[in-house]
Scaffold this motif. Structure first.
Motif, PDB file in Angstrom:
ATOM      1  N   THR A 156      68.753 112.504   7.148  1.00 30.05           N
ATOM      2  CA  THR A 156      68.057 111.756   6.101  1.00 30.05           C
ATOM      3  C   THR A 156      67.669 112.638   4.924  1.00 30.05           C
ATOM      4  O   THR A 156      67.756 112.221   3.766  1.00 30.05           O
ATOM      5  N   PHE A 157      67.270 113.873   5.219  1.00 31.28           N
ATOM      6  CA  PHE A 157      66.706 114.725   4.165  1.00 31.28           C
ATOM      7  C   PHE A 157      67.537 115.966   3.861  1.00 31.28           C
ATOM      8  O   PHE A 157      67.251 116.690   2.913  1.00 31.28           O
ATOM      9  N   GLY A 158      68.542 116.214   4.650  1.00 24.51           N
ATOM     10  CA  GLY A 158      69.436 117.330   4.366  1.00 24.51           C
ATOM     11  C   GLY A 158      68.884 118.690   4.702  1.00 24.51           C
ATOM     12  O   GLY A 158      69.454 119.714   4.296  1.00 24.51           O
ATOM     13  N   TYR A 159      67.783 118.773   5.447  1.00 21.42           N
ATOM     14  CA  TYR A 159      67.254 120.062   5.870  1.00 21.42           C
ATOM     15  C   TYR A 159      68.103 120.634   7.000  1.00 21.42           C
ATOM     16  O   TYR A 159      68.522 119.910   7.902  1.00 21.42           O
ATOM     17  N   ASP A 160      68.324 121.925   6.947  1.00 15.08           N
ATOM     18  CA  ASP A 160      69.066 122.622   7.996  1.00 15.08           C
ATOM     19  C   ASP A 160      68.083 123.104   9.053  1.00 15.08           C
ATOM     20  O   ASP A 160      67.278 124.003   8.803  1.00 15.08           O
ATOM     21  N   LEU A 161      68.138 122.504  10.232  1.00 12.46           N
ATOM     22  CA  LEU A 161      67.240 122.870  11.324  1.00 12.46           C
ATOM     23  C   LEU A 161      67.988 123.600  12.432  1.00 12.46           C
ATOM     24  O   LEU A 161      67.550 123.617  13.583  1.00 12.46           O
ATOM     25  N   SER A 162      69.084 124.247  12.075  1.00  5.60           N
ATOM     26  CA  SER A 162      69.932 124.889  13.085  1.00  5.60           C
ATOM     27  C   SER A 162      69.404 126.250  13.527  1.00  5.60           C
ATOM     28  O   SER A 162      69.716 126.714  14.623  1.00  5.60           O
ATOM     29  N   LYS A 163      68.591 126.915  12.690  1.00  5.07           N
ATOM     30  CA  LYS A 163      68.097 128.239  13.042  1.00  5.07           C
ATOM     31  C   LYS A 163      66.907 128.135  13.987  1.00  5.07           C
ATOM     32  O   LYS A 163      65.990 127.333  13.776  1.00  5.07           O
ATOM     33  N   SER A 164      66.895 128.971  15.006  1.00  8.44           N
ATOM     34  CA  SER A 164      65.760 129.025  15.927  1.00  8.44           C
ATOM     35  C   SER A 164      64.641 129.857  15.314  1.00  8.44           C
ATOM     36  O   SER A 164      64.855 130.619  14.355  1.00  8.44           O
ATOM     37  N   LEU A 165      63.451 129.745  15.886  1.00 12.69           N
ATOM     38  CA  LEU A 165      62.334 130.569  15.416  1.00 12.69           C
ATOM     39  C   LEU A 165      62.618 132.055  15.597  1.00 12.69           C
ATOM     40  O   LEU A 165      62.216 132.881  14.774  1.00 12.69           O
ATOM     41  N   ASP A 166      63.316 132.409  16.672  1.00 12.95           N
ATOM     42  CA  ASP A 166      63.661 133.816  16.894  1.00 12.95           C
ATOM     43  C   ASP A 166      64.571 134.349  15.795  1.00 12.95           C
ATOM     44  O   ASP A 166      64.534 135.534  15.460  1.00 12.95           O
ATOM     45  N   GLU A 167      65.378 133.449  15.224  1.00 12.71           N
ATOM     46  CA  GLU A 167      66.240 133.848  14.098  1.00 12.71           C
ATOM     47  C   GLU A 167      65.468 133.872  12.790  1.00 12.71           C
ATOM     48  O   GLU A 167      65.732 134.707  11.913  1.00 12.71           O
ATOM     49  N   ILE A 168      64.514 132.965  12.643  1.00 11.14           N
ATOM     50  CA  ILE A 168      63.734 132.860  11.412  1.00 11.14           C
ATOM     51  C   ILE A 168      62.720 133.989  11.294  1.00 11.14           C
ATOM     52  O   ILE A 168      62.553 134.609  10.233  1.00 11.14           O
ATOM     53  N   ARG A 169      62.033 134.274  12.383  1.00 10.16           N
ATOM     54  CA  ARG A 169      60.840 135.128  12.384  1.00 10.16           C
ATOM     55  C   ARG A 169      61.034 136.520  11.763  1.00 10.16           C
ATOM     56  O   ARG A 169      60.196 136.957  10.954  1.00 10.16           O
ATOM     57  N   PRO A 170      62.093 137.257  12.087  1.00  5.43           N
ATOM     58  CA  PRO A 170      62.168 138.658  11.620  1.00  5.43           C
ATOM     59  C   PRO A 170      62.182 138.833  10.108  1.00  5.43           C
ATOM     60  O   PRO A 170      61.652 139.819   9.586  1.00  5.43           O
ATOM     61  N   THR A 171      62.784 137.898   9.402  1.00  2.53           N
ATOM     62  CA  THR A 171      62.946 138.075   7.953  1.00  2.53           C
ATOM     63  C   THR A 171      62.148 137.081   7.127  1.00  2.53           C
ATOM     64  O   THR A 171      62.178 137.141   5.895  1.00  2.53           O
ATOM     65  N   TYR A 172      61.420 136.182   7.774  1.00  2.00           N
ATOM     66  CA  TYR A 172      60.712 135.147   7.018  1.00  2.00           C
ATOM     67  C   TYR A 172      59.541 135.746   6.263  1.00  2.00           C
ATOM     68  O   TYR A 172      58.788 136.561   6.787  1.00  2.00           O
ATOM     69  N   ARG A 173      59.400 135.325   5.015  1.00  2.00           N
ATOM     70  CA  ARG A 173      58.341 135.815   4.143  1.00  2.00           C
ATOM     71  C   ARG A 173      57.585 134.649   3.517  1.00  2.00           C
ATOM     72  O   ARG A 173      57.980 133.497   3.642  1.00  2.00           O
ATOM     73  N   PHE A 174      56.519 134.960   2.816  1.00  2.00           N
ATOM     74  CA  PHE A 174      55.663 133.945   2.183  1.00  2.00           C
ATOM     75  C   PHE A 174      56.487 133.093   1.224  1.00  2.00           C
ATOM     76  O   PHE A 174      57.124 133.606   0.308  1.00  2.00           O
ATOM     77  N   ASP A 175      56.457 131.793   1.423  1.00  2.00           N
ATOM     78  CA  ASP A 175      57.244 130.868   0.611  1.00  2.00           C
ATOM     79  C   ASP A 175      56.480 129.556   0.539  1.00  2.00           C
ATOM     80  O   ASP A 175      56.323 128.868   1.552  1.00  2.00           O
ATOM     81  N   VAL A 176      55.984 129.194  -0.647  1.00  2.00           N
ATOM     82  CA  VAL A 176      55.179 127.980  -0.777  1.00  2.00           C
ATOM     83  C   VAL A 176      56.015 126.768  -1.187  1.00  2.00           C
ATOM     84  O   VAL A 176      55.459 125.694  -1.397  1.00  2.00           O
ATOM     85  N   SER A 177      57.321 126.908  -1.298  1.00  2.00           N
ATOM     86  CA  SER A 177      58.162 125.767  -1.648  1.00  2.00           C
ATOM     87  C   SER A 177      58.320 124.845  -0.449  1.00  2.00           C
ATOM     88  O   SER A 177      58.252 125.280   0.707  1.00  2.00           O
ATOM     89  N   GLY A 206      54.886 133.884  10.343  1.00  2.00           N
ATOM     90  CA  GLY A 206      54.323 134.476   9.135  1.00  2.00           C
ATOM     91  C   GLY A 206      54.397 133.522   7.960  1.00  2.00           C
ATOM     92  O   GLY A 206      54.489 132.318   8.118  1.00  2.00           O
ATOM     93  N   GLY A 207      54.338 134.085   6.765  1.00  2.00           N
ATOM     94  CA  GLY A 207      54.410 133.261   5.567  1.00  2.00           C
ATOM     95  C   GLY A 207      53.109 132.536   5.273  1.00  2.00           C
ATOM     96  O   GLY A 207      52.023 133.050   5.524  1.00  2.00           O
ATOM     97  N   ASP A 208      53.228 131.322   4.777  1.00  2.00           N
ATOM     98  CA  ASP A 208      52.085 130.492   4.383  1.00  2.00           C
ATOM     99  C   ASP A 208      51.501 129.848   5.645  1.00  2.00           C
ATOM    100  O   ASP A 208      51.634 128.640   5.866  1.00  2.00           O
ATOM    101  N   SER A 209      50.841 130.651   6.455  1.00  2.00           N
ATOM    102  CA  SER A 209      50.542 130.283   7.836  1.00  2.00           C
ATOM    103  C   SER A 209      49.709 129.021   7.984  1.00  2.00           C
ATOM    104  O   SER A 209      49.979 128.198   8.874  1.00  2.00           O
TER     105      SER A 209
END
Length: 256
Positions: A156-177, A206-209
């Motif tokens: 419906t919204f075109g978001y990619d939910l294929s990445k796991s948290l273990d894949e997201i966590r190491p490089t994720y940074r603050f992002d308010v978008s 991490g990020g905008d917790s």
């Protein structure tokens, strides 16, 4: 709505002091509600009283002026302007949860989510973020499985939910978008084993917790049919009575 507030309060102390682990103290002495909670309640108040969203957001900003608003929202809310400012930020998604309970079909939820967003966040990404969160909550509270919610959000919204948290966590940074935080928050919910785990997942990237946990908590509350009593008790201790009165009135009206 309490799930969103729980996520906000728990995440509040980790927004500027990110943690990359799920093993953290859930509530600390300095845990507090922020703009995520205040604006969520402002939306609930407007729905309850059939009042204008712009008026309600500005009124709550006046009542609670020092809770960590973004700079652009702060300037808008303190001005005489009633025009939106084309934001794509996640503020539209963090405050939308009441909509998913007040309307009884998906089309109405999506329409009202757009209305709550567009008074400030009239950028397509700002509207999409609000609609995606409201829809996920609606699907969760009406009995959809996590697999169904994931598929529906992606299609419906075109978001990619294929990445796991273990894949997201190491490089994720603050992002308010919206595009850089809403999918991650939904993934935190999807990987959770219970309500508390959803919050821990959200904070751990991490990020905008506070906002990511607010969004994840809003969906988790609907899916797990409530907020655990020990967490609820900690929330009530930290909430201003004026905010909690609106929460209680909303719950009584809409059977949350």
């Amino acid at each position: 709505m309490l799930g969103a507030i729980a996520g906000d309060i728990i995440g509040s102390v980790y927004e500027r002091d990110n943690t990359k682990t799920k093993n953290f103290l859930l509530f600390r002495a300095e845990s507090r509600f922020t703009d995520d909670t205040v604006l969520t309640v402002a939306i609930a108040d407007a729905i309850l009283n059939r009042s204008d969203y712009t008026d309600s957001l500005k009124r709550y900003h006046q009542r609670f002026p020092h809770v960590g608003y973004g700079g652009t929202f702060n300037a808008w809310a303190g001005s005489s302007s009633r025009e939106p400012y084309n934001s794509w930020g996640n503020g539209s998604a963090m405050r939308v949860s009441p909509v998913a309970y007040a309307f009884e079909d998906l089309a109405a939820v999506l329409q009202e989510a757009q209305r709550t967003a567009a008074v400030t966040h009239n950028h397509p990404e700002g509207i999409k973020g609000a609609q995606a969160v409201a829809a996920a909550i609606f699907w969760a509270r009406t009995g959809c499985s996590k697999a169904e919610i994931k598929t529906s959000v992606e299609s419906t919204f075109g978001y990619d939910l294929s990445k796991s948290l273990d894949e997201i966590r190491p490089t994720y940074r603050f992002d308010v978008s919206c595009q850089g935080s809403v999918p991650q928050a939904i993934t935190a919910f999807l990987e959770a084993t219970d309500f508390e785990d959803a919050i821990r997942n959200a904070v751990s990237i991490g990020g905008d917790s506070d906002t990511i946990a607010c969004i994840a908590g809003s969906i988790a509350e609907a899916f797990y049919q409530g907020v655990p009593e020990p967490i609820k008790d900690e929330i009530i201790i930290r909430l201003d009575q004026r905010l909690y009165d609106v929460v209680e009135a909303f719950q009584a009206q809409y059977g949350v």
